[in-house]
Enzyme design. Structure first.
Site, PDB file in Angstrom:
ATOM      1  N   VAL A  60       0.840  -1.190   0.000  1.00 37.90           N
ATOM      2  CA  VAL A  60       0.000   0.000   0.000  1.00 37.90           C
ATOM      3  C   VAL A  60       0.876   1.240   0.000  1.00 37.90           C
ATOM      4  O   VAL A  60       1.592   1.481   0.960  1.00 37.90           O
ATOM      5  CB  VAL A  60      -0.901   0.031   1.241  1.00 37.90           C
ATOM      6  CG1 VAL A  60      -1.661   1.330   1.301  1.00 37.90           C
ATOM      7  CG2 VAL A  60      -1.836  -1.149   1.235  1.00 37.90           C
ATOM      8  N   PRO A  61       0.850   1.986  -1.057  1.00 35.33           N
ATOM      9  CA  PRO A  61       1.688   3.189  -1.185  1.00 35.33           C
ATOM     10  C   PRO A  61       1.173   4.319  -0.322  1.00 35.33           C
ATOM     11  O   PRO A  61       0.722   5.339  -0.835  1.00 35.33           O
ATOM     12  CB  PRO A  61       1.596   3.525  -2.666  1.00 35.33           C
ATOM     13  CG  PRO A  61       0.284   2.972  -3.108  1.00 35.33           C
ATOM     14  CD  PRO A  61       0.015   1.786  -2.247  1.00 35.33           C
ATOM     15  N   CYS A  62       1.269   4.132   0.966  1.00 37.41           N
ATOM     16  CA  CYS A  62       0.712   5.133   1.866  1.00 37.41           C
ATOM     17  C   CYS A  62       1.518   6.424   1.820  1.00 37.41           C
ATOM     18  O   CYS A  62       1.117   7.422   2.392  1.00 37.41           O
ATOM     19  CB  CYS A  62       0.652   4.589   3.284  1.00 37.41           C
ATOM     20  SG  CYS A  62       2.131   3.749   3.799  1.00 37.41           S
ATOM     21  N   HIS A  63       2.649   6.381   1.161  1.00 41.46           N
ATOM     22  CA  HIS A  63       3.443   7.606   1.070  1.00 41.46           C
ATOM     23  C   HIS A  63       2.821   8.586   0.085  1.00 41.46           C
ATOM     24  O   HIS A  63       3.253   9.718  -0.023  1.00 41.46           O
ATOM     25  CB  HIS A  63       4.872   7.270   0.654  1.00 41.46           C
ATOM     26  CG  HIS A  63       4.971   6.554  -0.650  1.00 41.46           C
ATOM     27  ND1 HIS A  63       4.866   5.186  -0.753  1.00 41.46           N
ATOM     28  CD2 HIS A  63       5.143   7.020  -1.908  1.00 41.46           C
ATOM     29  CE1 HIS A  63       4.996   4.854  -2.029  1.00 41.46           C
ATOM     30  NE2 HIS A  63       5.146   5.941  -2.757  1.00 41.46           N
ATOM     31  N   ARG A  64       1.807   8.128  -0.610  1.00 42.34           N
ATOM     32  CA  ARG A  64       1.151   9.029  -1.564  1.00 42.34           C
ATOM     33  C   ARG A  64      -0.037   9.735  -0.936  1.00 42.34           C
ATOM     34  O   ARG A  64      -0.893  10.250  -1.645  1.00 42.34           O
ATOM     35  CB  ARG A  64       0.695   8.255  -2.807  1.00 42.34           C
ATOM     36  CG  ARG A  64       1.868   7.686  -3.561  1.00 42.34           C
ATOM     37  CD  ARG A  64       1.456   6.954  -4.819  1.00 42.34           C
ATOM     38  NE  ARG A  64       2.572   6.165  -5.296  1.00 42.34           N
ATOM     39  CZ  ARG A  64       2.445   4.995  -5.912  1.00 42.34           C
ATOM     40  NH1 ARG A  64       1.257   4.500  -6.141  1.00 42.34           N
ATOM     41  NH2 ARG A  64       3.510   4.349  -6.300  1.00 42.34           N
TER      42      ARG A  64
END
Length: 111
Positions: A60-64
């Site tokens: 999950v690209p939670c950095h986005r």
DNA sequence: CACCTGACATAAT
DNA sequence: AATTATGCCAGGT
């Protein structure tokens, strides 16, 4: 041998959040509030909780996900600048640009 | 089991 | 314009 076992089943809410976050294309970002609205939830805070909880690694690209003011609020459960800069680096490597205040340039925000 | 706290956002005072 | 209160959801104490 140690096996990384899913601690506990993610809640339904968390699954929805993750699914949604997975759809964020590289090079773009969204806000907590935006996600909340997509989920029909009236609390972006709940979103933050779901992400904070350390989603399954880079899956999950939670950095986005950034704040509405386009500031980076946290990463890997931490709010320290060090973590934030790493988040920033990740985004940079995806082509997202920042302004002098460390905010992502509006152009990259979805919504 | 009750209360606090947090990767937020907005409306009301 | 600045502070406070509310909403939602889960974990931690």
């Amino acid at each position: 041998m140690s096996v990384q076992q899913p601690r506990v089943s993610p809640t339904q809410f968390q699954q929805r959040v993750y699914q949604l976050v997975e759809k964020i294309p590289a090079g773009r970002v969204v806000t907590y509030g935006w996600l909340a609205r997509q989920l029909g939830c009236n609390s972006s805070r709940a979103i933050g909780q779901a992400l904070r909880r350390n989603p399954f690694a880079p899956r999950v690209p939670c950095h986005r996900v950034v704040g509405k003011n386009r500031l980076l609020t946290g990463y890997q459960g931490l709010t320290e600048n060090q973590s934030l800069s790493r988040k920033q680096n990740l985004l940079s490597s995806e082509g997202v640009e920042f302004d002098g205040d460390g905010k992502v340039q509006p152009h990259y925000v979805i919504g």
